[in-house]
Design an enzyme around this catalytic site. Structure first.
Site, short mmCIF file in Angstrom:
data_model
loop_
_atom_site.label_atom_id
_atom_site.label_comp_id
_atom_site.label_asym_id
_atom_site.label_seq_id
_atom_site.Cartn_x
_atom_site.Cartn_y
_atom_site.Cartn_z
N LEU A 182 9.10 -0.94 28.47
CA LEU A 182 9.68 0.23 29.14
C LEU A 182 11.07 0.50 28.58
O LEU A 182 11.88 -0.42 28.44
CB LEU A 182 9.78 -0.04 30.64
N SER A 183 11.35 1.76 28.26
CA SER A 183 12.68 2.21 27.88
C SER A 183 13.17 1.45 26.64
O SER A 183 12.55 1.53 25.59
CB SER A 183 13.62 2.07 29.06
N ALA A 184 14.26 0.68 26.75
CA ALA A 184 14.70 -0.11 25.61
C ALA A 184 13.62 -1.11 25.20
O ALA A 184 13.43 -1.40 24.02
CB ALA A 184 15.99 -0.84 25.93
#
Length: 492
Positions: free
Chosen positions: A157-159
């Site tokens: 998720l995300s980074a």
């Protein structure tokens, strides 16, 4: 915040790039979660030389057989392995389908906000830093749990999603598939200073240029390439939806399959799935666009077979992305890419007629099919054995979306057909006209997005790029069914 703390913070983050990625997280996160959960998540030490200074946590279901798959799940900034274990839904399907899950964890010792270094060549390239540490965890799992090296998958998720894409590019010989949620294309940025441009709108590269970034990450590699799922909310203003388009372009180019989907269908939670098949007709890349969702991992709490997860900061109630990702990878026992025993998608799906309460469909027979799964608006409604079906009990003047998949003798469903729309007769309401930008149409619920483009609800006509610069007039008739009417929109 004291000036000395601020100075230390900015030295370690070094740019507004990571700040942009984390702004919303910082506003809602108040304290770090415990390092390990009591209900099955265990910390592992001594898994390797660990050049990236990561921590390893793992969940292994009771009675895990040898040669089971392995999933690596990477948390987002300010999160922990425990947060991902608790909220993502992966333990549920590890228990049901039988596979181990490794949860790598980075800490503030690496990055002041506990972000994986997706923008740092010292961390996200082959043989270096955090990427190398993750691969050492995979090797540990293979040796300790007997995990099948041919069925190792990574998600984040995300980074963590940005690092997932980098791992897929750097180690296509390790990972059979990946899933990037609210993340970035592989090697989108090679410095913190460049990272903010990726978040808000990555470079306008051609698919071949994006693909070259993957090919350059492990020169000389000839395949097979990982199968990649891409999850993105249309209202994500932390990692913009343009990243999903760039990811789609990147991995379809690597697979050499072009950027036109073989099929598009609707899933729960206002989710549109677009499927890009490989040369054998199996899904190689899938994009999942969640209308109206912000920055986070889609979950859908509940006890249903296709539900999972717990809502929390950046775990958003929409659809169980973990379930659909697992099916796409074949963790449910199906073939990689989803579906069973390689049955191709039915062709020639056509609406042959409608009344005020029925819609009739037909399609070409698929050799080896025992039956067919007919899906209306993403939900299975029938299992006919022939290449035709009449759906009944419908509402007058209403548009319905249909796809069909062939089902083999063991009950495994193959790839879905292209989607068609059937509109029942009657309803009688006069047409209405709406002129607005594509962004405004989506916001008002007259259109939806997929892969950076806007599509009219009902007709599914491509309206062009999802932004405030493209304007269309949409005609609505019947209610909820929109068609492009730029040349004039007569009512009544």
């Amino acid at each position: 915040m004291r000036p000395s703390i601020l100075r230390r913070f900015f030295r370690r983050v070094a740019s507004t790039a990571v700040l942009g990625l984390l702004a919303a997280t910082l506003s809602t996160t108040t304290a770090a979660q415990p390092a390990a959960a009591a209900g099955g998540l265990q910390q592992i030490t001594g898994f390797g030389s660990n050049p990236g200074n990561l921590q390893m946590y793992a969940y292994t279901p009771a009675g895990l057989p040898a040669n089971a798959p392995l999933v690596v799940a990477l948390h987002g900034c300010t999160q922990t392995a425990n947060a991902y274990y608790t909220n993502s839904g992966w333990p549920k399907f590890a228990d049901e389908w039988g596979f181990a899950v490794v949860f790598p964890q980075t800490t503030s010792a690496n990055n002041s906000l506990s972000c994986f270094g997706w923008f740092d060549p010292a961390e996200d390239t082959r043989g270096r830093g955090e990427a190398a540490s993750v691969v050492q965890m995979v090797e540990y799992a293979k040796q300790t749990y007997g995990s099948d090296g041919r069925r190792v998958y990574v998600t984040g998720l995300s980074a963590g999603g940005g690092m997932t894409a980098d791992l897929l590019a750097a180690y296509p010989d390790v990972f059979a598939g990946g899933s990037v949620s609210s993340g970035l294309p592989a090697q989108c940025a090679t410095s913190q200073a460049a990272a903010s441009g990726c978040q808000t709108g990555p470079q306008k590269l051609t698919p071949a240029q994006w693909g070259d970034k993957v090919r350059a990450a492990h020169p000389g590699y000839t395949g097979p390439w990982p199968r990649v799922a891409i999850w993105q909310g249309t209202a994500d203003y932390t990692v913009y939806p343009a990243n999903a388009t760039a990811l789609r372009d990147q991995w379809t180019d690597v697979w050499g399959i072009g950027q036109t989907p073989a099929s598009t269908d609707a899933l729960p939670g206002n989710t549109t799935r677009s499927v890009y098949n490989d040369a054998s007709g199996r899904p190689a890349v899938e994009t999942y666009s969640v209308s109206g969702m912000g920055h986070g991992l889609p979950v859908n709490p509940g006890t249903g077979a296709q539900q999972c997860g717990t809502t929390a900061a950046y775990f958003l109630n929409a659809v169980c992305s973990t379930y659909y990702t697992g099916v796409f990878w074949g963790l449910d026992g199906g073939a990689p890419g989803g579906g069973g025993d390689g049955l191709p998608a039915p062709t020639g799906l056509t609406v042959t007629g409608t009344t005020d309460t029925t819609a009739s469909l037909s399609w070409n027979a698929v050799p080896g099919a025992s039956s067919y799964a007919v899906l209306r608006n993403g939900t299975k409604v029938a299992s006919p054995t022939a290449g035709a079906y009449t759906d009944t009990g419908l509402t007058a003047g209403t548009a319905y979306r249909y796809t069909v998949a062939a089902v083999d003798a063991s009950g495994g469903a193959g790839a879905a057909s292209v989607q068609v729309t059937a509109t029942t007769t009657g309803g009688g309401a006069p047409a209405t006209c709406h002129s607005a930008t594509n962004y405004a149409h989506v916001t008002a619920g007259r259109a939806h997005t997929s892969g950076g483009y806007a599509y009219a609800n009902g007709s599914n006509q491509n309206m062009g790029l999802y932004n405030v610069f493209v304007t269309h007039t949409l005609k609505e008739s019947p209610a909820g069914y929109f068609v492009i009417a730029d040349g004039g929109c007569a009512t009544g």
